[in-house]
Enzyme design. Structure first.
Site, mmCIF file in Angstrom:
data_model
loop_
_atom_site.group_PDB
_atom_site.id
_atom_site.type_symbol
_atom_site.label_atom_id
_atom_site.label_comp_id
_atom_site.label_asym_id
_atom_site.label_seq_id
_atom_site.Cartn_x
_atom_site.Cartn_y
_atom_site.Cartn_z
ATOM 1 N NE ARG A 39 7.059 -21.981 -6.905
ATOM 2 C CZ ARG A 39 7.562 -23.226 -6.956
ATOM 3 N NH1 ARG A 39 7.866 -23.843 -5.816
ATOM 4 N NH2 ARG A 39 7.747 -23.830 -8.105
ATOM 5 C CE LYS B 287 7.886 -0.401 -7.516
ATOM 6 N NZ LYS B 287 7.532 0.882 -8.168
ATOM 7 C CD GLU C 55 12.839 8.774 -4.640
ATOM 8 O OE1 GLU C 55 11.634 9.062 -4.451
ATOM 9 O OE2 GLU C 55 13.235 8.128 -5.619
ATOM 10 C CE LYS D 213 7.836 3.305 -1.570
ATOM 11 N NZ LYS D 213 9.203 3.112 -2.113
ATOM 12 C CD GLU E 261 4.153 0.880 -9.873
ATOM 13 O OE1 GLU E 261 4.895 1.661 -9.263
ATOM 14 O OE2 GLU E 261 4.550 0.093 -10.747
ATOM 15 N NE ARG F 50 4.403 0.709 -4.497
ATOM 16 C CZ ARG F 50 4.868 -0.270 -3.744
ATOM 17 N NH1 ARG F 50 4.050 -1.241 -3.340
ATOM 18 N NH2 ARG F 50 6.128 -0.308 -3.387
ATOM 19 C CG ASN G 197 6.965 4.950 -10.250
ATOM 20 O OD1 ASN G 197 7.944 4.618 -9.603
ATOM 21 N ND2 ASN G 197 6.010 4.100 -10.582
ATOM 22 C CG HIS H 207 11.028 7.506 -10.048
ATOM 23 N ND1 HIS H 207 10.729 8.635 -9.313
ATOM 24 C CD2 HIS H 207 11.668 6.667 -9.197
ATOM 25 C CE1 HIS H 207 11.162 8.466 -8.072
ATOM 26 N NE2 HIS H 207 11.733 7.289 -7.979
ATOM 27 C CG HIS I 14 13.907 4.403 -13.678
ATOM 28 N ND1 HIS I 14 12.745 3.686 -13.471
ATOM 29 C CD2 HIS I 14 14.398 4.665 -12.444
ATOM 30 C CE1 HIS I 14 12.556 3.514 -12.174
ATOM 31 N NE2 HIS I 14 13.539 4.107 -11.535
ATOM 32 C CG HIS J 233 17.181 6.461 -7.689
ATOM 33 N ND1 HIS J 233 16.596 6.133 -8.895
ATOM 34 C CD2 HIS J 233 16.145 6.666 -6.816
ATOM 35 C CE1 HIS J 233 15.280 6.136 -8.768
ATOM 36 N NE2 HIS J 233 14.984 6.460 -7.514
#
Length: 361
Positions: free
Chosen positions: A119, A141, A183, A226, A236, A240, A244, A247, A251, A263
């Site tokens: 965990r 993330k 990016e 960032k 998010e 946040r 994206n 994106h 994606h 990417h």
């Protein structure tokens, strides 16, 4: 030159360190406590991983290597399970640590493995690509892909430190460097216009030079953007999501290409699409729409995608994490540094925007 430290305030504060010759920063970040370190890296970085592992061993750590596939092929449940097995076989405890050495996919995987073992164990991220430095390794993330889409399984798990050694960029292929710049440009459009000015000043030449002072400034500025957003919205829930930008379509393109596209290349197309969408919606001036094409084009990044793939892309976008029910949500701009959201756009508007970037099959 002295390393630059950019603080991220998350569930625990940590530094993103930018500079050259920073292997000592990795050893320092691991610290004295862990008995065991799992070093996750692709095969192409075996020599670098061995040197780093030797450094860690000299400081008393038992180093275990997990060699993973390159790029997005690393981000599968099977690869994650293999890493969990290595941790279990070596009896890793919560006092031990994972190091992710590689591109953004490797750091995504390493972070996810660390987040899910017992965990949560600590992770140090050592991105070796421009994309990893300015995006994937920063912000906590983590995730893996499924057959249904990218990053649909993951966790928020902040690292102990992120070490961005710019010397590693010297051997990065030009196409990978350009993909990372997508990016960087994204950070410019959503928050820091100085980034765009720096790229435009010489037609992108200094930005494409891994040894230039301009590139270092671009990296530091993109990370600062960032870091500021993540510090304000770790999970998010609001701002946040603006990271994206581009994106949602990106994606979907990656999924359609079975992750053969870089990417950043997909993000470039996604930003052009988002700009066209905002322009058609009356939210973004035509000059700023054109600026997307000019900047990304001068960096050698793609500006469009196959016109015949639209139905498939639309289906995948409906499974995007930002979708709500059956309503698509896009990050768009109302101007440079003014990101916003476009929710549930008319299908005809989406199709018209895609027609602006559609290429022959």
């Amino acid at each position: 030159m002295t390393a630059t430290r950019i603080e991220v305030r998350a569930e625990h504060p940590y530094d993103v360190v930018v500079g050259r010759g920073l292997d000592g920063e990795v050893v320092s970040a691991v610290g004295d406590e862990p008995r065991r370190v799992l070093l996750v890296h692709p095969e192409v970085l075996t020599d670098r991983a061995q040197r780093l592992g030797d450094d860690l061993a000299r400081h008393g750590h038992a180093v275990h290597h997990a060699v993973v596939p390159d790029a997005e092929h690393a981000k599968t449940v099977d690869v994650a399970a293999a890493c969990w097995s290595r941790l279990g076989q070596a009896a890793f405890t919560r006092e031990d640590l994972v190091v992710g050495l590689g591109g953004g996919a490797t750091t995504d995987l390493a972070g996810f493995v660390a987040a899910t073992w017992l965990r949560g164990v600590r992770v140090v991220q050592v991105p070796t690509t421009l994309l990893g430095m300015v995006d994937a390794a920063v912000g906590g993330k983590t995730g893996i892909n499924t057959p249904e889409g990218k990053n649909l399984v993951g966790a928020f798990h902040s690292p102990v430190r992120v070490v961005c050694d710019l010397d590693t960029l010297a051997t990065l292929p030009a196409a990978d460097h350009a993909a990372g710049l997508a990016e960087v440009v994204k950070a410019g459009f959503i928050a820091d216009e100085r980034i765009l000015d720096l790229v435009e000043a010489d037609g992108g030449r200094a930005a494409r030079d891994p040894g230039s002072a301009v590139l270092r400034e671009l990296v530091e500025r993109a990370i600062a953007v960032k870091a500021e957003v993540v510090s304000a919205d770790l999970r998010e829930a609001g701002r946040r999501e603006f990271l994206n930008y581009g994106h949602t379509l990106a994606h979907a393109i990656e999924h359609a290409e079975h992750y053969a596209w870089r990417h950043g290349a997909a993000v470039s197309v996604g930003m052009v699409f988002a700009a066209e969408l905002a322009g058609l919606a009356g939210r973004l001036p035509a000059g700023t729409v054109a600026r997307h094409r000019e900047i990304l084009g001068t960096l050698g990044l793609p500006l469009g995608y196959r016109g015949d793939r639209w139905p498939e892309l639309l289906e995948v976008m409906h499974r995007d994490k930002k979708a709500r029910g059956n309503r698509l949500r896009f990050v768009v701009l109302d101007g440079v540094g003014r990101p916003g959201r476009l929710e549930g756009p008319d299908p005809a508007l989406l199709e018209a925007a895609y027609a602006r970037i559609a290429l022959p099959a």
